[in-house]
Write a protein that holds these residues in place. Structure first.
Motif, PDB file in Angstrom:
ATOM      1  N   ALA A  67       5.388   5.638 -10.382  1.00 49.16           N
ATOM      2  CA  ALA A  67       4.307   4.935 -11.492  1.00 49.16           C
ATOM      3  C   ALA A  67       3.230   4.654 -10.449  1.00 49.16           C
ATOM      4  N   ILE A  68       2.316   5.525 -10.671  1.00 49.85           N
ATOM      5  CA  ILE A  68       1.287   5.475  -9.599  1.00 49.85           C
ATOM      6  C   ILE A  68       0.548   4.112  -9.623  1.00 49.85           C
ATOM      7  N   PRO A  69       0.396   3.288 -10.527  1.00 43.81           N
ATOM      8  CA  PRO A  69      -0.401   1.924 -10.391  1.00 43.81           C
ATOM      9  C   PRO A  69       0.393   1.096  -9.268  1.00 43.81           C
ATOM     10  N   VAL A  70       1.746   1.210  -9.210  1.00 47.43           N
ATOM     11  CA  VAL A  70       2.689   0.499  -8.417  1.00 47.43           C
ATOM     12  C   VAL A  70       2.379   0.767  -7.214  1.00 47.43           C
ATOM     13  N   VAL A  71       2.315   2.271  -6.619  1.00 45.97           N
ATOM     14  CA  VAL A  71       2.282   2.921  -5.390  1.00 45.97           C
ATOM     15  C   VAL A  71       0.932   2.437  -5.000  1.00 45.97           C
ATOM     16  N   GLN A  72      -0.141   2.563  -6.026  1.00 47.20           N
ATOM     17  CA  GLN A  72      -1.420   2.197  -5.723  1.00 47.20           C
ATOM     18  C   GLN A  72      -1.634   0.961  -5.086  1.00 47.20           C
ATOM     19  N   LYS A  73      -0.974  -0.039  -5.541  1.00 48.35           N
ATOM     20  CA  LYS A  73      -1.216  -1.464  -5.110  1.00 48.35           C
ATOM     21  C   LYS A  73      -0.124  -1.515  -3.857  1.00 48.35           C
ATOM     22  N   ILE A  74       0.936  -0.915  -3.599  1.00 47.84           N
ATOM     23  CA  ILE A  74       1.543  -1.089  -2.407  1.00 47.84           C
ATOM     24  C   ILE A  74       0.607  -0.303  -1.205  1.00 47.84           C
ATOM     25  N   ALA A  75       0.113   0.624  -1.553  1.00 50.13           N
ATOM     26  CA  ALA A  75      -0.826   1.549  -0.520  1.00 50.13           C
ATOM     27  C   ALA A  75      -1.856   0.588  -0.190  1.00 50.13           C
ATOM     28  N   LYS A  76      -2.465  -0.235  -1.123  1.00 51.19           N
ATOM     29  CA  LYS A  76      -3.510  -1.048  -0.623  1.00 51.19           C
ATOM     30  C   LYS A  76      -3.191  -2.111   0.341  1.00 51.19           C
ATOM     31  N   GLN A  77      -1.785  -2.784  -0.025  1.00 54.10           N
ATOM     32  CA  GLN A  77      -1.307  -3.494   1.074  1.00 54.10           C
ATOM     33  C   GLN A  77      -1.195  -2.994   2.364  1.00 54.10           C
ATOM     34  N   ILE A  78      -0.633  -1.626   2.472  1.00 48.78           N
ATOM     35  CA  ILE A  78      -0.436  -1.111   3.645  1.00 48.78           C
ATOM     36  C   ILE A  78      -1.776  -0.856   4.539  1.00 48.78           C
ATOM     37  N   THR A  79      -2.877  -0.111   3.832  1.00 50.17           N
ATOM     38  CA  THR A  79      -4.143  -0.013   4.441  1.00 50.17           C
ATOM     39  C   THR A  79      -4.810  -1.177   4.847  1.00 50.17           C
ATOM     40  N   THR A  80      -4.588  -2.362   4.181  1.00 49.86           N
ATOM     41  CA  THR A  80      -4.833  -3.822   4.457  1.00 49.86           C
ATOM     42  C   THR A  80      -4.390  -4.055   5.656  1.00 49.86           C
ATOM     43  N   THR A  81      -3.107  -3.912   5.788  1.00 45.32           N
ATOM     44  CA  THR A  81      -2.325  -4.414   6.745  1.00 45.32           C
ATOM     45  C   THR A  81      -2.595  -3.575   8.051  1.00 45.32           C
ATOM     46  N   LEU A  82      -3.000  -2.094   7.809  1.00 43.32           N
ATOM     47  CA  LEU A  82      -3.247  -1.480   9.284  1.00 43.32           C
ATOM     48  C   LEU A  82      -4.739  -1.985   9.683  1.00 43.32           C
ATOM     49  N   SER A  83      -5.670  -2.214   8.558  1.00 44.10           N
ATOM     50  CA  SER A  83      -7.222  -2.415   9.058  1.00 44.10           C
ATOM     51  C   SER A  83      -7.026  -3.797   9.510  1.00 44.10           C
ATOM     52  N   THR A  84      -6.239  -4.705   9.142  1.00 44.09           N
ATOM     53  CA  THR A  84      -6.222  -6.094   9.927  1.00 44.09           C
ATOM     54  C   THR A  84      -5.708  -6.105  11.209  1.00 44.09           C
ATOM     55  N   ALA A  85      -4.749  -5.188  11.579  1.00 43.35           N
ATOM     56  CA  ALA A  85      -4.142  -5.081  12.780  1.00 43.35           C
ATOM     57  C   ALA A  85      -5.024  -4.361  13.858  1.00 43.35           C
ATOM     58  N   GLY A  86      -6.095  -3.728  13.114  1.00 40.88           N
ATOM     59  CA  GLY A  86      -7.144  -3.348  13.960  1.00 40.88           C
ATOM     60  C   GLY A  86      -6.938  -1.744  14.400  1.00 40.88           C
ATOM     61  N   ILE A  87      -6.265  -1.037  13.411  1.00 41.96           N
ATOM     62  CA  ILE A  87      -5.903   0.441  13.385  1.00 41.96           C
ATOM     63  C   ILE A  87      -7.051   1.201  12.784  1.00 41.96           C
TER      64      ILE A  87
END
Length: 313
Positions: free
Chosen positions: A293-313
């Protein structure tokens, strides 16, 4: 400042549902793998790239460097397979082992794995425990897992799946490290707005309705129309076989009942309407039923990329 464009790989890619979700988060796919020739055909039609075939034959060091590994891997019973076959590692000989060897070789900063919710209790819970143990103790990722129902995230379908997210020590050791699962939508989406009209093409015959579909007065199967403000049952890969207990059908057509149309399947899976299926209708149902279900994965992907960005990656 523009957000970094993270690179990801798309393993067990199917027709590319996870890819669409991550590309909507400004990520770039640098490698994909899918063994099914019909899924490969659909993938190529929509992305202009032919996925690599059998993942067991892919040399891990030949895979491009990437930040995120993704994959909706098949569930296999492997808690004892290693011992039976004389391997040292309990996941050797399974497709999950291919994820392990790629993670070990390429060391991406994060991963997202998706599977059926039943994986949690598979083989008395041993399979899932072995998966988490391998990811945490051997590969040293900080792992989070949760069963999410797509109906809680703006999808007009109940579809419970286990999502496993992991971050490397480089990420999780950051003082700014923080990962949160996406919040549920406040309002659920009803399927009625997506129902089309089809006089023919998806029809269920009167004979089949009388002899099978409505053979018992038990309220089965689930039948929807344009007024239905509900979320349909999980779309499965065998939907074309017309199963009265698990299927959802539409009150429409020249016999009064039909299968879900291609566009209706796209809608309840979150695929764009311009997504193409250059395969038979049976293959289309199989591919949709095996997808995410693309909308679910899209929201998880946003959380993952936000986590990486916040951690300075």
């Amino acid at each position: 400042m523009a957000r970094k464009k993270y690179k990801f790989i798309d393993l067990f890619a199917g027709v590319g549902g996870i890819r669409i979700a991550f590309e909507k988060n400004s990520c770039k796919c640098v490698f994909s793998s899918e063994w099914d020739i019909y899924s490969q055909k659909t993938y190529f039609e929509n992305f202009g790239e032919m996925p690599d075939g059998d993942i067991t034959k892919v040399v891990e060091n030949d895979i491009p460097n990437h930040n995120i590994l993704t994959g909706g891997f098949p569930c296999q019973p492997f808690s004892t397979i290693g011992k039976r076959q004389g391997f040292d590692h309990p996941t050797q000989g399974t497709l999950f082992f291919d994820i392990v060897r790629i993670l070990e070789a390429k060391k991406p900063e994060a991963f997202l794995l998706e599977n059926v919710a039943g994986l949690v209790n598979h083989d008395g819970g041993k399979t899932f425990k072995q998966i988490i143990k391998t990811l945490e103790n051997e590969l040293h990722y900080k792992v989070e897992s949760k069963v999410l129902d797509s109906a809680d995230y703006g999808v007009a379908q109940h579809r419970k799946r286990i999502y496993i997210v992991g971050f490397s020590e480089k990420v999780s050791s950051s003082k700014e490290f923080k990962f949160e699962w996406p919040e549920k939508n406040k309002k659920k989406v009803g399927v009625g707005q997506f129902v089309e009209q089809h006089d023919s093409g998806y029809t269920i015959s009167n004979h089949l309705q009388k002899s099978y579909i409505y053979k018992l007065p038990d309220g089965r199967p689930q039948v929807i129309n344009e007024e239905s403000d509900i979320q349909v049952k999980t779309l499965v890969s065998t939907y074309h076989k017309i199963q009265r207990l698990t299927g959802t059908f539409v009150s429409d057509g020249n016999t009064g009942l039909r299968l879900l149309s291609e566009n209706e399947c796209k809608a309840i899976m979150g695929f764009p309407l311009d997504f193409k299926f250059p395969v038979s209708r049976t293959q289309m149902y199989r591919q949709m039923g095996n997808s995410v279900a693309i909308p679910v994965v899209q929201k998880i992907a946003k959380q993952i990329t936000t986590t990486l960005s916040t951690a300075g990656i």
